[in-house]
Design an enzyme around this catalytic site. Sequence first.
Site, PDB file in Angstrom:
ATOM      1  N   ASP A 188      46.738  53.307  44.189  1.00  0.00           N
ATOM      2  CA  ASP A 188      46.222  52.627  45.375  1.00  0.00           C
ATOM      3  C   ASP A 188      45.845  53.644  46.451  1.00  0.00           C
ATOM      4  OD1 ASP A 188      45.794  50.001  46.714  1.00  0.00           O
ATOM      5  OD2 ASP A 188      47.128  50.945  48.170  1.00  0.00           O
ATOM      6  N   ASP A 209      45.204  55.455  49.756  1.00  0.00           N
ATOM      7  CA  ASP A 209      45.929  55.363  51.028  1.00  0.00           C
ATOM      8  C   ASP A 209      44.974  55.455  52.218  1.00  0.00           C
ATOM      9  OD1 ASP A 209      47.629  55.468  53.148  1.00  0.00           O
ATOM     10  OD2 ASP A 209      48.682  57.301  52.533  1.00  0.00           O
ATOM     11  N   ASP A 265      34.122  45.620  47.175  1.00  0.00           N
ATOM     12  CA  ASP A 265      35.096  45.069  46.238  1.00  0.00           C
ATOM     13  C   ASP A 265      36.486  44.963  46.862  1.00  0.00           C
ATOM     14  OD1 ASP A 265      35.775  44.328  43.440  1.00  0.00           O
ATOM     15  OD2 ASP A 265      37.058  46.096  43.580  1.00  0.00           O
ATOM     16  N   HIS A 296      42.654  43.743  49.683  1.00  0.00           N
ATOM     17  CA  HIS A 296      43.666  44.742  49.308  1.00  0.00           C
ATOM     18  C   HIS A 296      43.519  46.038  50.102  1.00  0.00           C
ATOM     19  CE1 HIS A 296      44.612  42.134  45.934  1.00  0.00           C
ATOM     20  NE2 HIS A 296      43.335  42.105  45.639  1.00  0.00           N
ATOM     21  N   GLU A 350      34.102  40.959  49.096  1.00  0.00           N
ATOM     22  CA  GLU A 350      34.791  40.056  48.182  1.00  0.00           C
ATOM     23  C   GLU A 350      36.220  39.894  48.665  1.00  0.00           C
ATOM     24  OE1 GLU A 350      36.782  39.917  43.784  1.00  0.00           O
ATOM     25  OE2 GLU A 350      36.724  41.704  45.019  1.00  0.00           O
ATOM     26  N   PHE A 389      35.576  12.613  42.574  1.00  0.00           N
ATOM     27  CA  PHE A 389      35.425  13.526  43.719  1.00  0.00           C
ATOM     28  C   PHE A 389      34.454  12.919  44.720  1.00  0.00           C
ATOM     29  CE2 PHE A 389      33.636  16.959  46.162  1.00  0.00           C
ATOM     30  CZ  PHE A 389      34.723  17.798  46.386  1.00  0.00           C
TER      31      PHE A 389
HETATM   32 CA    CA Z   1      44.988  48.865  48.619  1.00  0.00          CA
END
Ligand code: CA
Length: 492
Positions: free
Chosen positions: A203, A205, A234, A238, A264, A305
């Site tokens: 990951d 930093d 992307d 995160h 995203e 629906f």
């Molecule tokens: Ca990350």
Amino acid sequence: MKDQKNRTMMQYFEWYLTNDGLWWKRCAAKAPNLSALGITDVWLPPAYKGASQNDVGYGVYDTYDLGEFDQKGTVRTKYGTMKEYLRAIEAFHANDIKVYADIVLNHRTGADECEDVLAYTVAGDNRNEVTGGDRQIRAWSRFTFPGRGGRYSKFQWDHTCFTGTDWDENTREQGKLYCFSGKKWSQLTDTENGNFDYLMGCDVDMDNPEVVEEIYKWLSWYIEKTQIDGLRLDAVKHIKFTFYRDLLKRVRKETGLALPAVGEYWSDDLGRLCYYLDTVENVMSVFDVTLHYKFHNASITGRGFDMRTIFDGCLVSRLPEYAVTFVDNHDTQYGQSLQSFIEDWFKPISYALILLRKAGTPCIFYSDYYGNPGRDRPMVPNLGKLIKIRAKYAYGEQVDYFDHPNLIGWVRRGEKKRSGSGLAVVLSNGEGGGKRMEMGTAFAGQQFYDAMGECTDPITIEEDGWGTFYCNGGSVSVWMPQKAFEDMTVND
Ligand code: CA
């Protein structure tokens, strides 16, 4: 005032493309057809070297290797060489199509060497919970890029550039998550699993200023080298939220480019999408994942629906100028991590809902347009027509008739300067039927035809500008003035 032509993006790849290195060449060859179809922007897959040749592009190894250096046992990537990539971009530009590059910065994979690193373990479902104290692990975290030999950048990555990883070469235990000692996950990320900084691999930093500086230099190099127009970002949930805010502002300022970007952020929670956009100070749009899940839900629910609610709680309703709408993508397709594809019967309806309305910027999925025979997926019927209709005719005032749980419709009243523009859409997720809608007296006496070919007889707009437009059960009809309808038919 500048001509506001409708923009339509296409995601020009899918997960299961053949690893034959011919993709960039195919892109270049298709550019004229896509332009004629009405595509104004394409999103190409990640162009840099992954951990192996057949990597789709998200398992990033070296962002400076666009298929130019002998690394990971190959010069080319899954999609071809750097030269072919550059030629594809040129071909799109020659056909007045803007190119979005897929930017994957959250993680790195396929390190060249191991390092002995102190790390502590955290719980997979709550990354704030420390489950084991500092101990030495053997991490694949050193990237020296020997095949590139310092070309473009001499920067080498080691564990100080990463926050953590999921593998200790000493123990080879599955399912562990290690945070390097003295570090902690970036705090301003998605809160799923307590803290969703970590996704995969090593990951990156973003709290390390040297890393941030190197990424800035890389992006400036990438833009200069490839002449791309925009960015598809992307896995932004995160990555520390302030990272892209600062990076995009800086790169735009330095280059003077508009550099449109779409992130995203995979969440069906409208609050989170809005919070993200607010935090990044709207430096990007995001894909409307809320609408995707609405489509998914509607497609598996069927007539139960309530179609009047299809846009309720979706980003495209709340912040339409920051919503890139889509039906499916490479992650939601069969067998992929976020599998949630929209049922076949509902796809033409979904595409009509994103292509023929004012709100949002639609993005077409490659496999929906071309079909995916290898995965037994059909092409979406009439999708090409819907794209063309959007490009040429879906203009003017929009009036909604969302007044029945199963049968809804809307009209676009056209613009004088756009010959043949104006249309009426009616769709059903239950029984077929007719809906009275007002096109306006400018259309009085004209015959309208269903461009989808579902209804074969024309209808006539009445003296007062109203008409009754029909559709069959579980389908969509797009009614157009005769001349526009005939143009569509001739060009097919
Ligand atoms: Ca990350």
